[in-house]
Design an enzyme around this catalytic site. Structure first.
Site, short mmCIF file in Angstrom:
data_model
loop_
_atom_site.label_atom_id
_atom_site.label_comp_id
_atom_site.label_asym_id
_atom_site.label_seq_id
_atom_site.Cartn_x
_atom_site.Cartn_y
_atom_site.Cartn_z
N CYS A 193 -6.28 0.52 7.65
CA CYS A 193 -6.95 1.48 6.76
C CYS A 193 -7.37 2.73 7.52
O CYS A 193 -8.03 2.66 8.56
CB CYS A 193 -8.17 0.81 6.15
SG CYS A 193 -9.09 1.85 5.01
N CYS A 195 0.86 -1.18 0.00
CA CYS A 195 0.00 0.00 0.00
C CYS A 195 0.90 1.23 0.00
O CYS A 195 1.68 1.42 0.94
CB CYS A 195 -0.90 -0.01 1.23
SG CYS A 195 -1.97 1.44 1.40
#
Length: 383
Positions: free
Chosen positions: A362, A131
């Site tokens: 997240c 990510c």
């Protein structure tokens, strides 16, 4: 070439630009290909280590500015093997990227049904998703995300995006294999579209990092012009994830301020026009916030909203962040929400928390130390 290579960091030059550089200094063009492979395929950013180049060429590359544009300040390892890497750029700004070992029940995006490993030796290796960030901070202001708490400082250049990939590869375990890249870190990838697109092209280059478009996913809060550009430039071959988070404009405008500019209808129109390949789906990211967007009625509204679209909903219980009164939906409410979608024949999955013990989950990436990002939140009032 749209821009002369000397106005950009050399790490963002494409192979043809390296060939032109080699010619300009009296070297054969294949030297340019060698340099590109050293940088992008082998991840060597220090010219002194490019051992098949003559000394004068290596010295010339150093003078040109070839080198690593970031340094690792800290690498935090979570109990589940997730690693959050804090990087300092040459400007002094700091960003974070996250290395995530994957299992079948922790995929961040919808897997490609045609993406099959042909080599048994490769299939047995641990797949990893990376990510990466595209901005220092974020201008989108989503209320459940730590990245935007300090606002946007600047967008990253393509070489700073690429450097995260090269750095992360150095932090892989011997049996790990970088399989997927998701643009889901700090910042909005489509806010500085040109740099993001250039970085993607470099990542895809078969002589370099060589991650195919089916294994790259761009997540956006819904910048419609950027979605249209992405569709045009990459013919829909990239994975697309939409941070929707609400079933109607009233709720979405309160938690995702950009909705005031690009409404849900605007976003859905862009999704219908997206040239999606056969058997591929767009991911709808939906952060569940207790008492805000997580009722069965909200799930029913969402199901109606997505009718006719080839999508998969990724349900994400909100992760705690500092300075927020929002709290995650309970397990029971998440399960009920998922059941309503399933009953309406909307494909959905629940994202497993990865790395939340080091603030790598997240919505938790930020500029502050990891220890300051997690706290027990208070229930929200008045939303």
């Amino acid at each position: 070439m749209s821009n002369p290579p000397d106005v950009r960091h050399p790490l963002s030059w494409q192979p043809e630009e390296w060939a032109a550089y080699a010619q300009s200094i009296g070297e054969p063009t294949f030297r340019g290909a060698q340099i590109f492979r050293w940088l992008h395929h082998q991840g060597v950013t220090e010219p002194a280590q490019m051992t098949n180049l003559k000394l004068s060429l290596r010295e010339g590359l150093s003078a040109l500015g070839v080198g690593d544009p970031l340094r690792v300040v800290e690498c935090r390892r979570a109990a589940d093997g997730t690693r959050k890497i804090l990087c300092e750029l040459s400007s002094g700004d700091r960003i974070e990227c996250v290395v995530i070992p994957m299992t079948r029940d922790t995929e961040m995006v919808d897997p490609d049904p045609e993406d099959v490993d042909d080599e048994p030796a490769v299939a047995t290796r641990q797949r990893v998703t990376l990510c990466i960030s595209t901005q220092v901070g974020c201008a989108m202001g989503c209320v459940f995300c730590a990245s935007g708490k300090s606002g946007l400082r600047r967008g990253l250049k393509a070489h700073e995006i690429i450097a995260q990939v090269l750095t992360a590869k150095r932090h892989l375990e011997p049996n790990e294999w970088l399989r997927n890249i998701v643009f889901m870190g700090m910042g909005e990838p489509l806010h500085h579209y040109d740099e993001t697109a250039l970085a993607i092209r470099l990542i895809m280059n078969p002589e370099g990092i060589a991650i195919g478009p089916r294994r790259i996913t761009v997540s956006t809060v819904g910048l419609v012009p950027g979605i249209k550009k992405l569709a045009h430039d990459f013919q829909g071959k990239l994975g697309l994830a939409i941070s929707l988070h609400a079933p109607n404009d009233e709720i979405r405008s309160k938690i995702v301020p950009m909705n005031e500019r690009y409404s849900i209808d605007d976003i859905l129109a862009a999704l219908r026009a997206y040239p999606l390949p056969k058997r591929r789906r767009i991911t709808i990211e939906y952060t569940l916030i207790q008492g805000v967007n997580d009722s069965p009625e909200h799930a029913q509204q969402l199901a109606r909203l997505l009718r006719g679209l080839r999508v998969k909903v990724n349900l994400i219980p909100m992760n705690s962040i500092i300075d927020s009164t929002l709290t995650a939906s309970s397990v029971e409410r998440v399960d009920r929400f998922a059941q309503v979608l399933s009953d309406a024949r909307v494909s959905c999955s629940q994202r497993k928390r990865r790395g939340d013990d080091v603030a790598a989950a997240c919505g938790q990436l930020a500029l502050a130390p990891a220890s300051s990002l997690v706290r027990a939140p208070q229930p929200l009032r008045g939303l």
